[in-house]
Design a protein around this motif. Structure first.
Motif, short mmCIF file in Angstrom:
data_model
loop_
_atom_site.label_atom_id
_atom_site.label_comp_id
_atom_site.label_asym_id
_atom_site.label_seq_id
_atom_site.Cartn_x
_atom_site.Cartn_y
_atom_site.Cartn_z
N ASN A 171 -36.83 69.75 34.69
CA ASN A 171 -36.20 68.85 35.65
C ASN A 171 -36.82 69.07 37.02
OD1 ASN A 171 -33.60 67.59 34.25
ND2 ASN A 171 -33.71 69.73 33.63
N VAL A 172 -37.19 67.98 37.68
CA VAL A 172 -37.71 68.05 39.04
C VAL A 172 -37.03 66.96 39.86
CG1 VAL A 172 -39.74 67.94 40.54
CG2 VAL A 172 -39.95 68.89 38.23
N ASN A 224 -35.66 68.19 50.29
CA ASN A 224 -34.90 69.05 49.40
C ASN A 224 -35.54 68.99 48.02
OD1 ASN A 224 -32.39 69.75 51.08
ND2 ASN A 224 -32.51 67.53 51.26
N LEU A 225 -35.94 70.17 47.52
CA LEU A 225 -36.65 70.25 46.25
C LEU A 225 -35.85 71.08 45.27
CD1 LEU A 225 -39.23 70.02 44.42
CD2 LEU A 225 -39.98 72.15 45.51
N GLN A 226 -35.76 70.60 44.03
CA GLN A 226 -35.19 71.40 42.95
C GLN A 226 -36.03 71.19 41.70
OE1 GLN A 226 -31.02 71.63 42.62
NE2 GLN A 226 -31.23 73.37 41.26
N ALA A 227 -36.48 72.31 41.10
CA ALA A 227 -37.27 72.26 39.88
C ALA A 227 -36.75 73.35 38.95
CB ALA A 227 -38.75 72.46 40.17
N ASN A 254 -37.85 60.74 31.15
CA ASN A 254 -37.37 59.67 32.02
C ASN A 254 -37.73 59.98 33.47
OD1 ASN A 254 -35.05 61.50 30.99
ND2 ASN A 254 -34.32 60.89 33.02
N TYR A 255 -37.93 58.91 34.24
CA TYR A 255 -38.30 58.99 35.64
C TYR A 255 -37.27 58.18 36.42
CZ TYR A 255 -42.70 59.66 33.08
OH TYR A 255 -43.65 60.06 32.19
N GLY A 290 -34.77 59.50 46.92
CA GLY A 290 -35.16 60.61 46.06
C GLY A 290 -35.98 60.16 44.86
N LEU A 291 -36.72 61.11 44.31
CA LEU A 291 -37.50 60.92 43.10
C LEU A 291 -37.11 62.00 42.10
CD1 LEU A 291 -41.05 60.38 44.67
CD2 LEU A 291 -39.56 58.60 43.74
N SER A 292 -37.02 61.63 40.82
CA SER A 292 -36.62 62.59 39.78
C SER A 292 -37.49 62.41 38.55
CB SER A 292 -35.15 62.40 39.38
OG SER A 292 -34.29 62.55 40.48
N TYR A 293 -37.68 63.52 37.84
CA TYR A 293 -38.42 63.50 36.57
C TYR A 293 -37.74 64.47 35.63
CZ TYR A 293 -41.91 64.66 33.05
OH TYR A 293 -42.54 64.89 31.85
#
Length: 805
Positions: A391-392, A364-367, A438-439, A408-411
């Motif tokens: 936001n990614v 699941n991808l959101q950018a 932030n990561y 999950g990974l976020s940036y």
């Protein structure tokens, strides 16, 4: 923007005329099970009894009660990022559907939130609101109004964060979507940073737009116009082009006037009308152009316009993308967030956004990108910035027998740039382009050891660049399904605020024009700010005593710490060698400092949804809460600063003198602001002013709502809603001075009275394409102020229509 209003109104009129032809409900033999489950109560009541029985058979409902339960218990995704029924959700979750919102007569997203348990909503000026989940704000008390804003709720549109990282909080008027474009609003109460990242401290509000399906109307429009020159409308075109591609376009417009054109300003510690204030300043030698150019239209409360476009592509069930983008313009007169002579503040914004959401073979991808130019205090230099927010997020759902795991990974990166909007270095808050990044890594484990027991654990580790720290957030959830009609749940969670640009990077000289003293305030940021964290324990119980009734009870207790705020460091008065020619000038130096405040809150919310009959639906909720503060310094900023207010006569090379000369000369001393003065002693805390267990009364202790929908026929619908909140006290650094003038019915003491609101909407369904209505908000005309310093909010009356074909 006024020309846009009349064009939109004209389009709505044409659409209404074109949609007047009669159309029967969809053929009962062509309806699918999924379509039945998407029906509203209005849709259901358009069929006769024989057809309703067929619909029951299609979805496997054995009675009307079963069918009602299916339609009431909608799915929710925000609580766990996976679709599940509201009843089974382990968190305090509410789904507010478009049909409920439309029936209620709410005229904005913020007003619609009055239907949600635990959410307190107060109106400042026509259409501009203060919104909190459970409360606990105004920390620290006795400070500027900025700290009374909600900076602990994360708002999203289709999962895209729309949080303002400049000073924290939500600029509600900048939301580019309208009520008519929404499918539902999902609200999760309680700390949720483990799922959605920082600033989901008190909860999450997710605005979810409508899907485009084969049955989506090609054209739809909503419009209502009423008193106080209030016009609200939206228009959309949507089409499923083929099995793989759908596309849509929507636009919305809103204009609202105040019920007065009076604006008050602070002069010599008293509030004057704006006209009197201007006369005083002109007598002092000011030009009329220099005096509050930001209040160009004192009678205008709000004006906003949004345009959105959507493209959905589905290659197959495992590969699909949803691309959306839009543009917005907004302007609102609301409460000040600074130290201006008037409590009113005009802020505006314009910009665009892009959002990409997709499912890629299990991922699941959101950018998203938000690019907004915003002016937080129109007409005053230094408050206008260009902002970019990236936001990614990427996660994957693993499923085993009784387990599911979602890593999950976020940036996130946020840029604020004021270089194009200031004349010299030091005139802006950041005086350049600054960034917050932030990561994060996260994981959510969901385990069902038995059919009745569910255990959930979520953990997120956020790596910030400012400050250079790793901050954890987490949730531990358990639920026990006693039987099909009773669910017991418990939650323990932690969430945190992020850093805000103004906290970390401020370097700003403020000319405090409306105050007799100090004349100048210098704000300094802190590269190592503290970030507030909240721990919450919650116990919840859901029950369906009958198929027609759903009751939800939630008791919560939370503790918050690690606050930071703008506090005075020192104050000095410059006395010139000839004080008869030049008056003494006082400067205060302030910085964002960590505070040893600790906040505690406990409360209870109860909500009930009842289908009393085929024609009568009742929804009600109430919340009680109490907040207290430990280590509270019982002194406002001026009191603290005055402890170091020693006057002295500096030489011309004194660093304070450099500051004043620098500001008064327009920054011609050079490209850099002079260094901050250093003193042998700074302001020291006075232990006698610190208190424990102090009531924080900035949020009412009790509020609630009762909404009743009655459908005597398939075409006629009547909705009545009552909303009540108890008295509260929102104290700031200004409101306790008895010398201030109370003008008319306006209240400047900080003590707000209880208020009861009664709203009503009557709708008539001409056919499946056209719905006409009249709408009254606050029909008893209870015009008490709802927020300190702001307008007396009275009645509004509308007439309008909904059209789709």
């Amino acid at each position: 923007m006024l020309q846009k209003k009349y064009i939109i109104v004209f389009l709505f009129g044409l659409i209404a005329l074109s949609g007047a032809a009669q159309q029967s409900p969809k053929n009962i033999d062509l309806i699918t099970r999924e379509e039945v489950l998407e029906m509203s109560m209005d849709d259901l009541l358009s069929y006769d009894l024989a057809d309703v029985i067929k619909l029951m058979e299609l979805v496997g409902a054995s009675s009307m009660e079963d069918l009602y339960e299916l339609l009431l218990n909608k799915d929710v995704t925000s609580a766990s990022k996976s679709a599940e029924s509201v009843f089974d959700s382990p968190l305090s979750t509410t789904v507010l559907t478009y049909d409920e919102i439309n029936a209620s007569g709410a005229t904005s997203i913020e007003e619609a939130l009055r239907l949600v348990p635990g959410v307190i909503v107060r109106e400042k000026t026509n259409g501009n609101y203060d919104v909190h989940i459970r409360g606990g704000q105004n920390m620290p008390m006795n400070n500027v109004l900025l700290y009374a804003e909600n900076t602990t709720t994360l708002v999203m549109i289709d999962g895209r964060p729309v949080f303002n990282y400049g000073m924290g909080g939500i600029l509600w008027e900048t939301l580019p979507v309208s009520l008519g474009e929404l499918d539902r609003i999902e609200v999760v109460r309680g700390p949720s940073s483990a799922l959605y990242g920082p600033n989901a401290v008190n909860g999450v509000i997710n605005l979810i737009t409508k899907d485009i399906t084969q049955d989506t109307p090609l054209v739809s429009a909503n419009f209502q116009g009423g008193t106080q020159s209030t016009y609200i409308g939206d228009f959309s075109i949507s089409k499923k082009l083929n099995d793989k591609i759908s596309a849509g376009f929507s636009t919305s417009y809103e204009q609202r006037d105040r019920n007065t054109d009076e604006v008050y300003a602070l002069y010599d510690d008293k509030f004057l009308s704006l006209a009197d204030y201007q006369q005083r300043r002109i007598a002092e030698g000011w030009s009329s152009e220099d005096i509050y150019e930001m209040i160009e239209e004192p009678n205008r409360a709000k004006e906003k316009m949004g345009v959105n476009a959507y493209i959905y592509f589905a290659a197959n069930t495992k590969l699909n993308f949803n691309l959306s983008g839009g543009y917005l313009e907004s302007e609102a007169m609301t409460s000040t967030i600074g130290d201006t002579p008037t409590p009113y503040n005009v802020r505006n914004a314009q910009g665009y956004f892009i959002n990409l959401a997709g499912k890629i073979y299990g991922f699941n991808l959101q950018a998203s990108l938000n690019n907004i130019e915003q002016d937080l205090s129109k007409g005053i230099k230094g408050w206008k910035q260009d902002t970019e927010q990236y936001n990614v997020h990427l996660d994957y759902l693993f499923k085993w027998d009784k387990f599911s795991f979602r890593p999950g990974l976020s940036y996130q990166s946020v840029y604020y740039d004021d270089r194009e909007h200031i004349d010299f270095i030091g005139q802006g808050f950041v005086n350049g382009r600054e960034a917050l990044r932030n990561y994060a890594v996260s994981g959510r484990l969901d385990y069902n050891p038995t059919e009745k027991i569910r255990l959930v654990a979520a953990l997120r580790a956020e790596k910030y660049e400012v400050p250079d720290k790793i901050i954890p957030s987490y949730q531990f959830i358990s639920s026990y399904k006693i039987n099909e009609n009773n669910l017991l749940r418990a939650v323990y969670s932690r969430a945190n605020q992020s850093t805000f640009v103004v906290d970390a990077y401020s370097s700003y000289i403020w000319s405090s024009e409306g105050l007799s003293s100090p004349e100048y305030i210098h704000f300094m940021g802190n590269p190592d700010p503290s970030m507030m964290t909240m721990d919450m324990l919650e116990i919840g119980f859901r029950t369906r005593p009958t198929r027609k009734i759903l009751i939800d009870i939630e008791a919560f207790y939370n503790k918050a710490k690690d606050y930071s705020a703008l506090m005075p460091d020192s104050m000095r008065t410059v006395v010139y060698s000839d004080p008869t020619t030049i008056a003494p000038v006082t400067s205060v130096y302030e910085s964002y400092r960590p505070l040893d405040l600790k906040s505690k809150q406990y409360g209870l919310s109860i909500s009930a949804d009842m289908v009393l009959s085929e024609k009568l639906i009742l929804k009600a909720h109430m919340t009680y809460q109490k907040s207290t503060v430990d280590n509270f310094q019982d002194a406002n900023m001026f009191d603290i600063a005055n402890r170091q207010g020693n006057a002295y006569i500096p030489g011309m090379t004194d660093d304070i003198m450099q500051y004043i000369t620098y500001v008064q000369s327009g920054g011609t001393m050079g490209s850099n602001i002079p260094p901050q003065p250093s003193y042998s002693s700074a302001i020291q805390p006075d232990p006698s002013t610190f208190k424990d267990d102090v009531d924080n009364e900035a949020i009412p202790s009790f509020w609630g709502s009762v909404a009743l929908t009655y459908k005597p026929t398939a075409k006629l619908s009547v909705n009545a809603q009552a909303y009540y909140y108890d008295k509260y006290n929102l104290y700031t650094m200004y409101d306790a001075q008895e010398s201030r003038l109370a003008l008319g019915n306006l209240n400047y003491t900080g003590s707000m009275e209880a208020k009861f609101l009664l709203n009503a909407k009557v709708s008539y369904k001409v056919n499946d394409k056209v719905n006409l209505f009249v709408n009254g908000r606050n029909i008893l005309n209870n015009d008490k102020q709802e927020y300190i310093f702001m307008d007396n909010i009275g009645s509004l009356y509308f007439a309008g229509f909904n059209v789709s074909f």
